[in-house]
Motif scaffolding. Structure first.
Motif, PDB file in Angstrom:
ATOM      1  N   MET A 126      10.041 -10.673   6.031  1.00 38.06           N
ATOM      2  CA  MET A 126       8.603 -10.636   5.791  1.00 38.06           C
ATOM      3  C   MET A 126       8.349 -10.387   4.317  1.00 38.06           C
ATOM      4  SD  MET A 126       7.952  -6.814   7.401  1.00 38.06           S
ATOM      5  CE  MET A 126       6.363  -6.514   6.594  1.00 38.06           C
ATOM      6  N   SER A 127       7.149 -10.679   3.853  1.00 38.31           N
ATOM      7  CA  SER A 127       6.743 -10.214   2.541  1.00 38.31           C
ATOM      8  C   SER A 127       6.824  -8.700   2.558  1.00 38.31           C
ATOM      9  CB  SER A 127       5.291 -10.627   2.242  1.00 38.31           C
ATOM     10  OG  SER A 127       5.106 -12.011   2.396  1.00 38.31           O
ATOM     11  N   GLU A 128       7.368  -8.118   1.511  1.00 33.62           N
ATOM     12  CA  GLU A 128       7.548  -6.664   1.506  1.00 33.62           C
ATOM     13  C   GLU A 128       6.242  -5.947   1.849  1.00 33.62           C
ATOM     14  OE1 GLU A 128       9.810  -3.536  -1.366  1.00 33.62           O
ATOM     15  OE2 GLU A 128       8.028  -4.494  -2.224  1.00 33.62           O
ATOM     16  N   PHE A 129       6.328  -5.040   2.817  1.00 38.48           N
ATOM     17  CA  PHE A 129       5.183  -4.249   3.288  1.00 38.48           C
ATOM     18  C   PHE A 129       3.989  -5.118   3.682  1.00 38.48           C
ATOM     19  CE2 PHE A 129       7.443  -0.994   0.652  1.00 38.48           C
ATOM     20  CZ  PHE A 129       7.781  -0.153   1.698  1.00 38.48           C
ATOM     21  N   ALA A 130       4.263  -6.382   4.002  1.00 42.82           N
ATOM     22  CA  ALA A 130       3.253  -7.326   4.515  1.00 42.82           C
ATOM     23  C   ALA A 130       2.170  -7.671   3.502  1.00 42.82           C
ATOM     24  CB  ALA A 130       2.603  -6.772   5.795  1.00 42.82           C
ATOM     25  N   PHE A 131       2.448  -7.471   2.208  1.00 38.80           N
ATOM     26  CA  PHE A 131       1.393  -7.640   1.209  1.00 38.80           C
ATOM     27  C   PHE A 131       1.507  -8.958   0.448  1.00 38.80           C
ATOM     28  CE2 PHE A 131      -1.422  -4.456  -1.332  1.00 38.80           C
ATOM     29  CZ  PHE A 131      -2.485  -5.326  -1.244  1.00 38.80           C
ATOM     30  N   GLY A 323       9.199   3.887  -6.433  1.00 43.87           N
ATOM     31  CA  GLY A 323       8.400   2.754  -6.891  1.00 43.87           C
ATOM     32  C   GLY A 323       9.203   1.671  -7.571  1.00 43.87           C
ATOM     33  N   ASP A 324      10.320   2.049  -8.214  1.00 47.53           N
ATOM     34  CA  ASP A 324      11.139   1.054  -8.900  1.00 47.53           C
ATOM     35  C   ASP A 324      11.910   0.171  -7.931  1.00 47.53           C
ATOM     36  OD1 ASP A 324      12.706   3.221  -8.074  1.00 47.53           O
ATOM     37  OD2 ASP A 324      14.150   2.951  -9.709  1.00 47.53           O
ATOM     38  N   ARG A 325      11.916   0.528  -6.644  1.00 46.03           N
ATOM     39  CA  ARG A 325      12.644  -0.252  -5.643  1.00 46.03           C
ATOM     40  C   ARG A 325      11.730  -1.248  -4.932  1.00 46.03           C
ATOM     41  NH1 ARG A 325      16.405   3.292  -1.962  1.00 46.03           N
ATOM     42  NH2 ARG A 325      17.714   1.435  -2.115  1.00 46.03           N
ATOM     43  N   TYR A 326      10.455  -1.221  -5.250  1.00 45.36           N
ATOM     44  CA  TYR A 326       9.505  -2.171  -4.666  1.00 45.36           C
ATOM     45  C   TYR A 326       9.617  -3.537  -5.339  1.00 45.36           C
ATOM     46  CZ  TYR A 326       6.474   1.262  -2.197  1.00 45.36           C
ATOM     47  OH  TYR A 326       5.940   2.199  -1.346  1.00 45.36           O
ATOM     48  N   ASP A 327       9.235  -4.570  -4.610  1.00 48.29           N
ATOM     49  CA  ASP A 327       8.889  -5.843  -5.236  1.00 48.29           C
ATOM     50  C   ASP A 327       7.706  -5.537  -6.153  1.00 48.29           C
ATOM     51  OD1 ASP A 327       7.755  -8.288  -5.913  1.00 48.29           O
ATOM     52  OD2 ASP A 327       7.758  -9.090  -3.877  1.00 48.29           O
ATOM     53  N   ARG A 329       5.552  -7.240  -7.698  1.00 49.27           N
ATOM     54  CA  ARG A 329       4.297  -7.943  -7.430  1.00 49.27           C
ATOM     55  C   ARG A 329       3.539  -7.268  -6.283  1.00 49.27           C
ATOM     56  NH1 ARG A 329       6.382 -14.260  -8.008  1.00 49.27           N
ATOM     57  NH2 ARG A 329       6.479 -14.254 -10.294  1.00 49.27           N
ATOM     58  N   VAL A 330       4.269  -6.731  -5.335  1.00 50.25           N
ATOM     59  CA  VAL A 330       3.643  -5.984  -4.247  1.00 50.25           C
ATOM     60  C   VAL A 330       3.133  -4.647  -4.765  1.00 50.25           C
ATOM     61  CG1 VAL A 330       4.108  -4.783  -2.064  1.00 50.25           C
ATOM     62  CG2 VAL A 330       4.953  -7.118  -2.422  1.00 50.25           C
ATOM     63  N   ARG A 331       3.964  -3.967  -5.514  1.00 52.12           N
ATOM     64  CA  ARG A 331       3.541  -2.668  -6.065  1.00 52.12           C
ATOM     65  C   ARG A 331       2.283  -2.826  -6.925  1.00 52.12           C
ATOM     66  NH1 ARG A 331       6.979   1.096 -10.355  1.00 52.12           N
ATOM     67  NH2 ARG A 331       5.397   2.720 -10.562  1.00 52.12           N
ATOM     68  N   THR A 336      -3.653  -1.215  -7.352  1.00 56.70           N
ATOM     69  CA  THR A 336      -5.074  -1.432  -7.648  1.00 56.70           C
ATOM     70  C   THR A 336      -5.957  -0.526  -6.804  1.00 56.70           C
ATOM     71  OG1 THR A 336      -5.315  -3.236  -6.032  1.00 56.70           O
ATOM     72  CG2 THR A 336      -4.662  -3.844  -8.282  1.00 56.70           C
ATOM     73  N   GLY A 337      -5.418  -0.047  -5.681  1.00 56.39           N
ATOM     74  CA  GLY A 337      -6.191   0.845  -4.833  1.00 56.39           C
ATOM     75  C   GLY A 337      -6.312   2.252  -5.376  1.00 56.39           C
ATOM     76  N   LYS A 338      -5.478   2.606  -6.342  1.00 62.28           N
ATOM     77  CA  LYS A 338      -5.502   3.967  -6.894  1.00 62.28           C
ATOM     78  C   LYS A 338      -6.818   4.279  -7.584  1.00 62.28           C
ATOM     79  CE  LYS A 338      -2.848   7.121  -9.822  1.00 62.28           C
ATOM     80  NZ  LYS A 338      -1.642   7.263 -10.694  1.00 62.28           N
ATOM     81  N   ALA A 339      -7.421   3.276  -8.207  1.00 62.55           N
ATOM     82  CA  ALA A 339      -8.640   3.500  -8.979  1.00 62.55           C
ATOM     83  C   ALA A 339      -9.899   3.534  -8.119  1.00 62.55           C
ATOM     84  CB  ALA A 339      -8.781   2.410 -10.043  1.00 62.55           C
TER      85      ALA A 339
END
Length: 453
Positions: A126-131, A323-327, A329-331, A336-339
Protein backbone atom coordinates in the motif's frame (compact mmCIF):
# COMPACT_ATOMS: atom_id res chain seq x y z
CA UNK A 1 -5.32 -26.42 -9.91
CA UNK A 2 -8.27 -24.05 -10.28
CA UNK A 3 -7.36 -20.49 -11.28
CA UNK A 4 -8.36 -17.78 -8.83
CA UNK A 5 -9.35 -15.25 -11.51
CA UNK A 6 -13.02 -15.92 -10.83
CA UNK A 7 -15.99 -14.45 -9.05
CA UNK A 8 -16.90 -15.49 -5.52
CA UNK A 9 -19.91 -17.37 -6.89
CA UNK A 10 -17.81 -19.36 -9.37
CA UNK A 11 -15.13 -20.21 -6.81
CA UNK A 12 -17.76 -21.21 -4.25
CA UNK A 13 -19.46 -23.44 -6.84
CA UNK A 14 -16.17 -25.20 -7.52
CA UNK A 15 -15.77 -25.88 -3.80
CA UNK A 16 -19.37 -27.07 -3.42
CA UNK A 17 -19.08 -29.46 -6.36
CA UNK A 18 -15.78 -30.89 -5.18
CA UNK A 19 -13.93 -29.58 -8.25
CA UNK A 20 -11.66 -27.72 -5.84
CA UNK A 21 -10.88 -27.65 -2.13
CA UNK A 22 -9.94 -24.75 0.12
CA UNK A 23 -6.52 -26.39 0.42
CA UNK A 24 -6.04 -26.49 -3.36
CA UNK A 25 -7.14 -22.84 -3.68
CA UNK A 26 -4.71 -21.64 -1.03
CA UNK A 27 -1.89 -23.63 -2.61
CA UNK A 28 -2.69 -21.96 -5.93
CA UNK A 29 -2.58 -18.56 -4.23
CA UNK A 30 0.76 -19.34 -2.55
CA UNK A 31 2.22 -20.60 -5.84
CA UNK A 32 1.18 -17.33 -7.51
CA UNK A 33 2.79 -15.32 -4.71
CA UNK A 34 6.01 -17.32 -4.99
CA UNK A 35 6.26 -17.14 -8.80
CA UNK A 36 9.53 -15.25 -9.45
CA UNK A 37 8.16 -13.94 -12.75
CA UNK A 38 5.06 -12.50 -11.05
CA UNK A 39 4.22 -9.60 -8.76
CA UNK A 40 3.91 -11.54 -5.51
CA UNK A 41 7.01 -10.12 -3.86
CA UNK A 42 5.86 -6.57 -4.54
CA UNK A 43 2.22 -7.32 -3.73
CA UNK A 44 2.46 -8.81 -0.22
CA UNK A 45 4.21 -7.28 2.79
CA UNK A 46 3.28 -9.84 5.47
CA UNK A 47 2.62 -13.50 4.75
CA UNK A 48 1.73 -16.37 7.03
CA UNK A 49 1.37 -19.41 4.81
CA UNK A 50 0.95 -21.74 7.80
CA UNK A 51 -2.03 -19.70 9.03
CA UNK A 52 -3.57 -19.73 5.54
CA UNK A 53 -3.13 -23.50 5.24
CA UNK A 54 -4.63 -23.99 8.69
CA UNK A 55 -7.68 -21.89 7.85
CA UNK A 56 -8.08 -23.80 4.57
CA UNK A 57 -7.91 -27.18 6.34
CA UNK A 58 -10.52 -26.03 8.87
CA UNK A 59 -12.78 -24.90 6.05
CA UNK A 60 -12.45 -28.20 4.20
CA UNK A 61 -13.36 -30.05 7.41
CA UNK A 62 -16.46 -27.88 7.89
CA UNK A 63 -17.54 -28.46 4.29
CA UNK A 64 -16.89 -32.21 4.61
CA UNK A 65 -19.28 -32.19 7.58
CA UNK A 66 -21.98 -30.79 5.31
CA UNK A 67 -21.78 -27.14 6.35
CA UNK A 68 -20.73 -23.80 4.88
CA UNK A 69 -20.55 -20.66 6.98
CA UNK A 70 -21.05 -18.19 4.15
CA UNK A 71 -20.51 -17.71 0.39
CA UNK A 72 -16.79 -17.05 1.06
CA UNK A 73 -16.24 -20.36 2.88
CA UNK A 74 -12.70 -21.50 2.02
CA UNK A 75 -11.88 -18.67 -0.37
CA UNK A 76 -8.45 -16.98 -0.34
CA UNK A 77 -8.89 -13.32 0.66
CA UNK A 78 -6.07 -10.79 1.00
CA UNK A 79 -6.20 -7.85 3.41
CA UNK A 80 -4.47 -4.48 3.34
CA UNK A 81 -1.32 -4.13 5.44
CA UNK A 82 -2.94 -1.73 7.92
CA UNK A 83 -5.22 -4.38 9.51
CA UNK A 84 -4.19 -6.04 12.77
CA UNK A 85 -3.56 -9.77 12.68
CA UNK A 86 -3.05 -11.35 16.09
CA UNK A 87 0.61 -11.91 16.93
CA UNK A 88 1.94 -9.77 14.07
CA UNK A 89 3.22 -6.20 13.97
CA UNK A 90 0.98 -4.04 11.82
CA UNK A 91 3.20 -2.03 9.47
CA UNK A 92 0.81 -0.01 7.24
CA UNK A 93 3.27 -0.16 4.36
CA UNK A 94 5.96 1.54 6.44
CA UNK A 95 9.26 0.66 8.11
CA UNK A 96 8.70 3.22 10.87
CA UNK A 97 6.60 0.70 12.85
CA UNK A 98 9.09 -2.17 12.66
CA UNK A 99 9.79 -3.36 16.19
CA UNK A 100 6.42 -2.21 17.53
CA UNK A 101 4.41 -4.59 19.70
CA UNK A 102 2.45 -7.26 17.84
CA UNK A 103 -1.32 -7.00 17.70
CA UNK A 104 -3.11 -8.55 20.68
CA UNK A 105 -6.04 -9.65 18.52
CA UNK A 106 -7.34 -9.52 14.98
CA UNK A 107 -9.01 -6.36 13.69
CA UNK A 108 -12.81 -6.41 13.86
CA UNK A 109 -13.15 -6.88 10.10
CA UNK A 110 -10.66 -9.77 10.14
CA UNK A 111 -12.66 -11.50 12.87
CA UNK A 112 -15.81 -11.26 10.76
CA UNK A 113 -14.09 -12.55 7.64
CA UNK A 114 -12.56 -15.54 9.42
CA UNK A 115 -15.87 -16.32 11.14
CA UNK A 116 -17.40 -16.43 7.65
CA UNK A 117 -14.78 -18.93 6.48
CA UNK A 118 -12.30 -16.65 4.67
CA UNK A 119 -8.74 -17.90 4.23
CA UNK A 120 -6.54 -14.87 4.90
CA UNK A 121 -3.56 -15.17 2.55
CA UNK A 122 -1.53 -12.19 3.79
CA UNK A 123 -1.38 -8.42 3.95
CA UNK A 124 -0.96 -6.40 0.79
CA UNK A 125 1.31 -3.54 -0.18
CA UNK A 126 0.00 0.00 0.00
CA UNK A 127 1.00 3.63 -0.12
CA UNK A 128 2.72 4.20 3.20
CA UNK A 129 0.09 4.91 5.89
CA UNK A 130 -2.49 5.06 3.06
CA UNK A 131 -1.54 8.64 2.21
CA UNK A 132 -1.50 8.63 -1.61
CA UNK A 133 -3.75 7.68 -4.51
CA UNK A 134 -0.89 6.39 -6.67
CA UNK A 135 0.26 3.27 -4.83
CA UNK A 136 4.00 3.99 -4.92
CA UNK A 137 6.00 2.58 -2.00
CA UNK A 138 9.75 3.23 -1.69
CA UNK A 139 10.18 0.67 1.12
CA UNK A 140 8.59 -2.42 -0.45
CA UNK A 141 8.59 -1.42 -4.14
CA UNK A 142 5.46 -0.84 -6.18
CA UNK A 143 3.37 -3.63 -7.72
CA UNK A 144 2.91 -3.17 -11.45
CA UNK A 145 -0.46 -2.62 -13.06
CA UNK A 146 -1.55 -5.69 -15.09
CA UNK A 147 -2.15 -3.45 -18.12
CA UNK A 148 1.08 -2.73 -20.03
CA UNK A 149 3.24 -4.36 -17.36
CA UNK A 150 6.34 -4.07 -19.53
CA UNK A 151 6.14 -0.28 -19.33
CA UNK A 152 5.47 -0.29 -15.60
CA UNK A 153 2.33 1.65 -14.70
CA UNK A 154 0.93 2.49 -11.29
CA UNK A 155 -1.59 0.13 -9.69
CA UNK A 156 -3.37 3.04 -8.00
CA UNK A 157 -3.43 3.64 -4.28
CA UNK A 158 -3.45 3.45 -1.56
CA UNK A 159 -4.77 -0.15 -1.78
CA UNK A 160 -2.23 -1.02 -4.47
CA UNK A 161 -1.36 -4.60 -3.58
CA UNK A 162 -5.01 -5.34 -2.87
CA UNK A 163 -5.91 -4.80 -6.52
CA UNK A 164 -2.90 -6.71 -7.87
CA UNK A 165 -3.59 -9.67 -5.57
CA UNK A 166 -6.97 -10.00 -7.31
CA UNK A 167 -5.92 -9.15 -10.87
CA UNK A 168 -3.06 -11.67 -10.71
CA UNK A 169 -5.03 -14.51 -9.08
CA UNK A 170 -3.31 -14.42 -5.68
CA UNK A 171 -6.71 -13.99 -4.00
CA UNK A 172 -10.34 -14.23 -5.06
CA UNK A 173 -10.99 -10.84 -3.44
CA UNK A 174 -9.20 -8.24 -1.34
CA UNK A 175 -10.09 -5.94 1.54
CA UNK A 176 -8.84 -2.37 1.46
CA UNK A 177 -9.56 1.02 2.94
CA UNK A 178 -10.72 4.24 1.28
CA UNK A 179 -10.16 7.78 2.58
CA UNK A 180 -10.11 9.59 -0.75
CA UNK A 181 -10.54 6.82 -3.31
CA UNK A 182 -8.30 3.93 -2.31
CA UNK A 183 -10.91 1.20 -2.94
CA UNK A 184 -11.95 2.75 -6.26
CA UNK A 185 -8.76 4.09 -7.88
CA UNK A 186 -6.89 0.73 -8.03
CA UNK A 187 -9.89 -1.16 -9.48
CA UNK A 188 -10.47 1.62 -12.02
CA UNK A 189 -6.86 1.43 -13.20
CA UNK A 190 -6.65 -2.38 -13.07
CA UNK A 191 -10.00 -3.40 -14.59
CA UNK A 192 -11.66 -4.58 -11.37
CA UNK A 193 -14.65 -3.62 -9.21
CA UNK A 194 -14.44 -1.88 -5.84
CA UNK A 195 -17.01 -0.70 -3.30
CA UNK A 196 -16.49 2.10 -0.79
CA UNK A 197 -19.27 1.99 1.82
CA UNK A 198 -20.52 4.78 4.02
CA UNK A 199 -17.66 5.39 6.46
CA UNK A 200 -19.49 4.25 9.60
CA UNK A 201 -20.96 1.12 8.01
CA UNK A 202 -18.06 -1.21 8.88
CA UNK A 203 -16.23 -1.35 12.22
CA UNK A 204 -12.74 0.15 11.86
CA UNK A 205 -11.36 -1.16 15.17
CA UNK A 206 -7.90 -2.63 14.64
CA UNK A 207 -7.14 -0.72 11.44
CA UNK A 208 -4.45 1.98 11.49
CA UNK A 209 -6.31 5.18 10.57
CA UNK A 210 -5.48 7.87 8.09
CA UNK A 211 -8.56 9.97 8.84
CA UNK A 212 -10.98 8.85 11.53
CA UNK A 213 -13.67 10.96 9.86
CA UNK A 214 -13.24 9.78 6.27
CA UNK A 215 -11.82 6.23 6.39
CA UNK A 216 -13.98 3.40 5.01
CA UNK A 217 -13.34 -0.34 4.74
CA UNK A 218 -14.46 -2.18 1.64
CA UNK A 219 -13.79 -4.91 -0.95
CA UNK A 220 -12.03 -5.15 -4.30
CA UNK A 221 -13.16 -8.07 -6.47
CA UNK A 222 -14.36 -9.05 -9.95
CA UNK A 223 -18.03 -8.10 -9.80
CA UNK A 224 -20.60 -6.02 -8.00
CA UNK A 225 -22.12 -9.21 -6.57
CA UNK A 226 -18.74 -10.16 -5.08
CA UNK A 227 -18.50 -6.75 -3.44
CA UNK A 228 -22.05 -6.99 -2.09
CA UNK A 229 -21.30 -10.35 -0.44
CA UNK A 230 -18.14 -9.10 1.25
CA UNK A 231 -19.76 -5.84 2.28
CA UNK A 232 -22.61 -7.71 3.97
CA UNK A 233 -20.21 -10.01 5.84
CA UNK A 234 -18.04 -7.13 7.05
CA UNK A 235 -21.08 -5.08 8.06
CA UNK A 236 -22.45 -7.96 10.12
CA UNK A 237 -25.42 -8.52 7.80
CA UNK A 238 -26.77 -11.72 6.26
CA UNK A 239 -24.78 -12.42 3.06
CA UNK A 240 -27.74 -14.40 1.75
CA UNK A 241 -29.94 -11.28 1.88
CA UNK A 242 -28.27 -9.17 -0.78
CA UNK A 243 -29.51 -6.23 -2.86
CA UNK A 244 -31.21 -7.23 -6.09
CA UNK A 245 -30.56 -5.41 -9.37
CA UNK A 246 -32.86 -2.46 -10.00
CA UNK A 247 -34.59 -2.31 -13.41
CA UNK A 248 -32.27 -0.46 -15.78
CA UNK A 249 -35.25 1.05 -17.59
CA UNK A 250 -36.22 4.20 -15.73
CA UNK A 251 -33.10 4.19 -13.52
CA UNK A 252 -32.38 7.87 -12.82
CA UNK A 253 -28.68 8.66 -13.13
CA UNK A 254 -27.19 12.13 -12.67
CA UNK A 255 -23.93 13.14 -14.34
CA UNK A 256 -22.29 15.97 -12.36
CA UNK A 257 -21.03 18.69 -14.69
CA UNK A 258 -18.68 20.54 -12.34
CA UNK A 259 -15.04 19.50 -11.73
CA UNK A 260 -15.36 15.73 -12.28
CA UNK A 261 -15.51 15.78 -16.10
CA UNK A 262 -12.47 18.01 -16.61
CA UNK A 263 -8.95 16.88 -17.58
CA UNK A 264 -10.06 13.53 -19.02
CA UNK A 265 -7.66 11.94 -21.45
CA UNK A 266 -9.07 10.86 -24.80
CA UNK A 267 -9.35 7.18 -23.87
CA UNK A 268 -11.26 7.82 -20.62
CA UNK A 269 -13.52 10.39 -22.31
CA UNK A 270 -14.39 7.93 -25.08
CA UNK A 271 -15.06 5.08 -22.65
CA UNK A 272 -17.21 7.26 -20.38
CA UNK A 273 -19.23 8.64 -23.30
CA UNK A 274 -19.80 5.12 -24.61
CA UNK A 275 -20.89 3.89 -21.17
CA UNK A 276 -23.39 6.71 -20.78
CA UNK A 277 -24.72 6.01 -24.28
CA UNK A 278 -25.17 2.29 -23.54
CA UNK A 279 -27.00 3.06 -20.31
CA UNK A 280 -29.27 5.52 -22.08
CA UNK A 281 -29.99 3.01 -24.86
CA UNK A 282 -30.87 0.42 -22.21
CA UNK A 283 -33.52 2.76 -20.81
CA UNK A 284 -31.74 4.62 -18.02
CA UNK A 285 -32.69 8.28 -17.62
CA UNK A 286 -29.49 10.33 -17.82
CA UNK A 287 -29.60 13.87 -16.43
CA UNK A 288 -26.77 16.40 -16.55
CA UNK A 289 -26.68 18.00 -13.10
CA UNK A 290 -24.62 21.17 -12.51
CA UNK A 291 -23.66 20.42 -8.87
CA UNK A 292 -21.57 23.57 -8.70
CA UNK A 293 -20.96 22.77 -5.03
CA UNK A 294 -18.23 20.36 -6.15
CA UNK A 295 -16.09 23.39 -6.99
CA UNK A 296 -16.38 24.65 -3.40
CA UNK A 297 -14.31 21.87 -1.85
CA UNK A 298 -11.03 23.48 -2.89
CA UNK A 299 -11.91 26.73 -1.11
CA UNK A 300 -13.22 24.87 1.96
CA UNK A 301 -9.85 23.13 2.15
CA UNK A 302 -7.77 26.23 1.37
CA UNK A 303 -6.58 26.54 4.98
CA UNK A 304 -6.02 22.83 5.62
CA UNK A 305 -7.76 19.48 5.24
CA UNK A 306 -9.56 17.02 7.47
CA UNK A 307 -7.14 14.27 6.43
CA UNK A 308 -3.98 16.24 7.27
CA UNK A 309 -5.29 17.37 10.66
CA UNK A 310 -6.37 13.88 11.71
CA UNK A 311 -3.29 12.17 10.25
CA UNK A 312 -0.95 14.53 12.12
CA UNK A 313 -2.83 13.86 15.37
CA UNK A 314 -2.18 10.10 15.00
CA UNK A 315 1.39 10.38 13.67
CA UNK A 316 2.87 13.23 15.72
CA UNK A 317 4.65 11.06 18.30
CA UNK A 318 5.82 8.46 15.77
CA UNK A 319 7.23 11.19 13.52
CA UNK A 320 9.21 12.58 16.45
CA UNK A 321 10.75 9.13 17.07
CA UNK A 322 11.07 7.76 13.54
CA UNK A 323 10.30 10.54 11.08
CA UNK A 324 13.44 9.81 9.06
CA UNK A 325 12.07 6.32 8.32
CA UNK A 326 8.94 7.64 6.60
CA UNK A 327 8.46 8.04 2.88
CA UNK A 328 9.28 11.74 2.92
CA UNK A 329 6.50 12.58 0.46
CA UNK A 330 4.05 11.05 2.92
CA UNK A 331 5.64 12.77 5.89
CA UNK A 332 5.46 16.09 4.03
CA UNK A 333 1.70 15.76 3.60
CA UNK A 334 1.14 14.66 7.20
CA UNK A 335 3.12 17.61 8.55
CA UNK A 336 0.80 20.12 6.86
CA UNK A 337 -1.67 19.21 9.58
CA UNK A 338 0.63 20.52 12.31
CA UNK A 339 -0.20 24.14 11.51
CA UNK A 340 -3.96 23.66 11.68
CA UNK A 341 -5.67 25.10 14.74
CA UNK A 342 -8.51 23.48 16.66
CA UNK A 343 -10.85 26.28 15.59
CA UNK A 344 -9.79 25.84 11.96
CA UNK A 345 -10.46 22.10 12.14
CA UNK A 346 -13.90 22.63 13.69
CA UNK A 347 -14.70 25.20 11.02
CA UNK A 348 -13.88 22.55 8.41
CA UNK A 349 -16.26 20.09 10.03
CA UNK A 350 -19.03 22.71 10.08
CA UNK A 351 -18.42 23.73 6.48
CA UNK A 352 -18.50 20.09 5.36
CA UNK A 353 -21.82 19.48 7.16
CA UNK A 354 -23.38 22.50 5.45
CA UNK A 355 -22.00 21.42 2.05
CA UNK A 356 -23.34 17.87 2.52
CA UNK A 357 -26.85 19.11 3.25
CA UNK A 358 -26.92 21.23 0.09
CA UNK A 359 -25.59 18.45 -2.14
CA UNK A 360 -27.89 15.80 -0.65
CA UNK A 361 -30.93 17.95 -1.45
CA UNK A 362 -29.91 18.12 -5.11
CA UNK A 363 -29.23 14.41 -5.58
CA UNK A 364 -32.23 13.12 -3.59
CA UNK A 365 -34.31 12.40 -6.71
CA UNK A 366 -31.71 10.19 -8.38
CA UNK A 367 -30.80 6.54 -8.01
CA UNK A 368 -27.10 7.35 -8.32
CA UNK A 369 -24.48 9.75 -9.61
CA UNK A 370 -22.22 8.48 -12.39
CA UNK A 371 -18.84 9.89 -13.41
CA UNK A 372 -15.37 8.69 -14.39
CA UNK A 373 -13.66 7.17 -11.35
CA UNK A 374 -10.40 8.80 -12.43
CA UNK A 375 -9.85 11.03 -15.49
CA UNK A 376 -6.81 9.27 -17.01
CA UNK A 377 -5.48 5.77 -17.57
CA UNK A 378 -2.73 4.53 -15.27
CA UNK A 379 0.39 6.70 -15.67
CA UNK A 380 3.92 5.32 -15.78
CA UNK A 381 5.71 4.79 -12.47
CA UNK A 382 9.20 6.09 -13.18
CA UNK A 383 8.35 9.73 -14.03
CA UNK A 384 6.40 9.94 -10.76
CA UNK A 385 9.33 8.57 -8.78
CA UNK A 386 11.78 11.02 -10.33
CA UNK A 387 9.71 14.21 -10.35
CA UNK A 388 8.16 15.37 -7.08
CA UNK A 389 6.06 18.09 -8.70
CA UNK A 390 4.64 15.56 -11.15
CA UNK A 391 3.98 13.10 -8.31
CA UNK A 392 1.84 15.58 -6.40
CA UNK A 393 0.04 16.86 -9.50
CA UNK A 394 -0.93 13.35 -10.67
CA UNK A 395 -1.78 12.29 -7.13
CA UNK A 396 -4.24 15.15 -6.86
CA UNK A 397 -5.79 14.24 -10.20
CA UNK A 398 -6.24 10.57 -9.21
CA UNK A 399 -7.89 11.51 -5.91
CA UNK A 400 -10.06 14.34 -7.22
CA UNK A 401 -13.25 12.54 -8.28
CA UNK A 402 -13.36 9.79 -5.63
CA UNK A 403 -12.61 12.19 -2.78
CA UNK A 404 -15.75 14.20 -3.58
CA UNK A 405 -17.79 11.18 -2.43
CA UNK A 406 -15.72 10.84 0.76
CA UNK A 407 -16.39 14.51 1.47
CA UNK A 408 -20.10 13.76 0.96
CA UNK A 409 -19.78 10.83 3.41
CA UNK A 410 -21.29 8.82 0.60
CA UNK A 411 -20.87 5.34 -0.82
CA UNK A 412 -19.64 4.39 -4.28
CA UNK A 413 -18.74 1.60 -6.66
CA UNK A 414 -16.16 1.63 -9.42
CA UNK A 415 -16.97 -0.79 -12.25
CA UNK A 416 -15.04 -1.35 -15.50
CA UNK A 417 -16.43 0.44 -18.56
CA UNK A 418 -13.64 0.09 -21.15
CA UNK A 419 -13.53 -1.99 -24.31
CA UNK A 420 -11.90 -5.40 -23.73
CA UNK A 421 -8.20 -5.36 -24.53
CA UNK A 422 -7.81 -1.61 -23.98
CA UNK A 423 -6.53 0.36 -21.00
CA UNK A 424 -8.86 -0.08 -17.99
CA UNK A 425 -11.33 2.71 -17.20
CA UNK A 426 -13.64 2.85 -14.19
CA UNK A 427 -17.19 4.18 -14.01
CA UNK A 428 -18.06 5.48 -10.55
CA UNK A 429 -21.62 4.89 -9.28
CA UNK A 430 -22.23 6.91 -6.14
CA UNK A 431 -24.88 7.90 -3.62
CA UNK A 432 -25.34 9.71 -0.33
CA UNK A 433 -24.61 8.34 3.13
CA UNK A 434 -26.38 5.08 4.02
CA UNK A 435 -27.57 4.50 0.43
CA UNK A 436 -25.20 1.52 0.28
CA UNK A 437 -27.70 -1.19 -0.65
CA UNK A 438 -29.39 1.07 -3.20
CA UNK A 439 -26.06 1.93 -4.84
CA UNK A 440 -25.17 -1.77 -4.99
CA UNK A 441 -28.58 -2.53 -6.54
CA UNK A 442 -28.06 0.23 -9.11
CA UNK A 443 -24.54 -1.06 -9.69
CA UNK A 444 -25.81 -4.54 -10.48
CA UNK A 445 -28.12 -3.08 -13.13
CA UNK A 446 -25.43 -0.84 -14.61
CA UNK A 447 -22.84 -3.64 -14.64
CA UNK A 448 -25.28 -5.86 -16.55
CA UNK A 449 -26.11 -3.11 -19.05
CA UNK A 450 -22.42 -2.49 -19.71
CA UNK A 451 -21.54 -6.18 -19.99
CA UNK A 452 -20.10 -7.24 -23.34
CA UNK A 453 -20.38 -10.99 -22.71
Amino acid sequence: MMALESTIADAAAALSSGAASAKSLVETAIARMDDPSGEGKRTFIRRNDDRARGLASASDAIRAAGHSRSPIEGLPISVKDLFDLKGETTLAGSIALKGAAPAARDAAVIRRLIAAGAVITGTTNMSEFAFSGLGLNPHYDTPRNPFDRATGRIPGGSSSGAAISVSDGMAVAAIGTDTGGSIRIPPALCGLTGFKPTASRIDREGAIPLSTTLDSIGPIARSVACCAILDAIMAGENPQDLPQALPIRGLRLAVPQTVVLSDMDAHVAKAFEAAVSRLSSAGAVIVDLPLEEFAEIASIYSGGTIVAAEAYHWHRELIEKAGDRYDQRVRQRIMTGKAQSASGYLSLIEARANWKRRVERQIAGFDALIMPTVPTIAPEIEPLVRDEARFFAVNGLMLRNPSVINFLDGCALSVPCHEPGTAPVGLMIAGAAFADRHVLAAGLAIESALSRD
